[in-house]
Enzyme design. Sequence first.
Site, PDB file in Angstrom:
ATOM      1  N   THR A 169       0.846  -1.188   0.000  1.00 19.47           N
ATOM      2  CA  THR A 169       0.000   0.000   0.000  1.00 19.47           C
ATOM      3  C   THR A 169       0.881   1.237   0.000  1.00 19.47           C
ATOM      4  O   THR A 169       2.098   1.146   0.146  1.00 19.47           O
ATOM      5  CB  THR A 169      -0.914   0.007   1.252  1.00 19.47           C
ATOM      6  OG1 THR A 169      -1.848   1.069   1.141  1.00 19.47           O
ATOM      7  CG2 THR A 169      -0.103   0.214   2.513  1.00 19.47           C
ATOM      8  N   THR A 170       0.272   2.380  -0.163  1.00 14.10           N
ATOM      9  CA  THR A 170       0.932   3.660   0.044  1.00 14.10           C
ATOM     10  C   THR A 170      -0.015   4.556   0.820  1.00 14.10           C
ATOM     11  O   THR A 170      -1.137   4.809   0.373  1.00 14.10           O
ATOM     12  CB  THR A 170       1.293   4.347  -1.282  1.00 14.10           C
ATOM     13  OG1 THR A 170       2.110   3.473  -2.067  1.00 14.10           O
ATOM     14  CG2 THR A 170       2.057   5.638  -1.026  1.00 14.10           C
TER      15      THR A 170
END
Length: 217
Positions: free
Chosen positions: A17-18
């Site tokens: 994820t970011t």
Amino acid sequence: MEKHYSDSQVKGVSTGTTILAAIFDGGVVIGSDSRASMGGEYVSSKTINKVIQVHDRIFCCMAGSLADAQAVIKTAKFQLSFHSVQMEDPPLVIAAASVLKDLCFKNKEELQAGFITAGWDKKKGPQVYVVSLGGMLISQPVTLGGSGSTFIYGYVDAKYKPNMTREECLQFATNALALAMGRDNVSGGVAHLVVITEKGVEHVVVPGDKLPRFHDE
């Protein structure tokens, strides 16, 4: 009857994820990508919202095991609602981060989840807190996490500045997410962003084809 799976090995599942959050003059922006993946190979969802509202002006982003993070957030939301009723006042941002920290620390042997908590309260204004794996809690003006964060530390260090305007901070967060999603194979989809100020909360969704592009993809 022979059991063919008796000698099979259970492989660990890695997730990507970011997530990020940044304080600007009068508020805070928190955002994430929308891709959920398993092992970096199978994309289980392209449109999951990782920016979760835990109270009126408090949001958090989750990274790591989605199931673990959702369980922690569900418990935290209940505790904060109960706390708000008891105090007859909205909870502070640090209170929300502390609840997440306590849950992560007490269950650190079972959980694989980290959080960014951001919000606004009348005591300290806009705030950003990081709750890492194991339950460490720190306050920062800007922070990021997840697998995509490794690609954008340089950009964040170079471009973030204190007392940005709302528009500058929103563009900064959008650019950072776009850069990470362009490089990290387990980050992608759309950019979910939330702007939190004294006046209220604004949700912003930037579709993948509307994200800024910095190189040929």
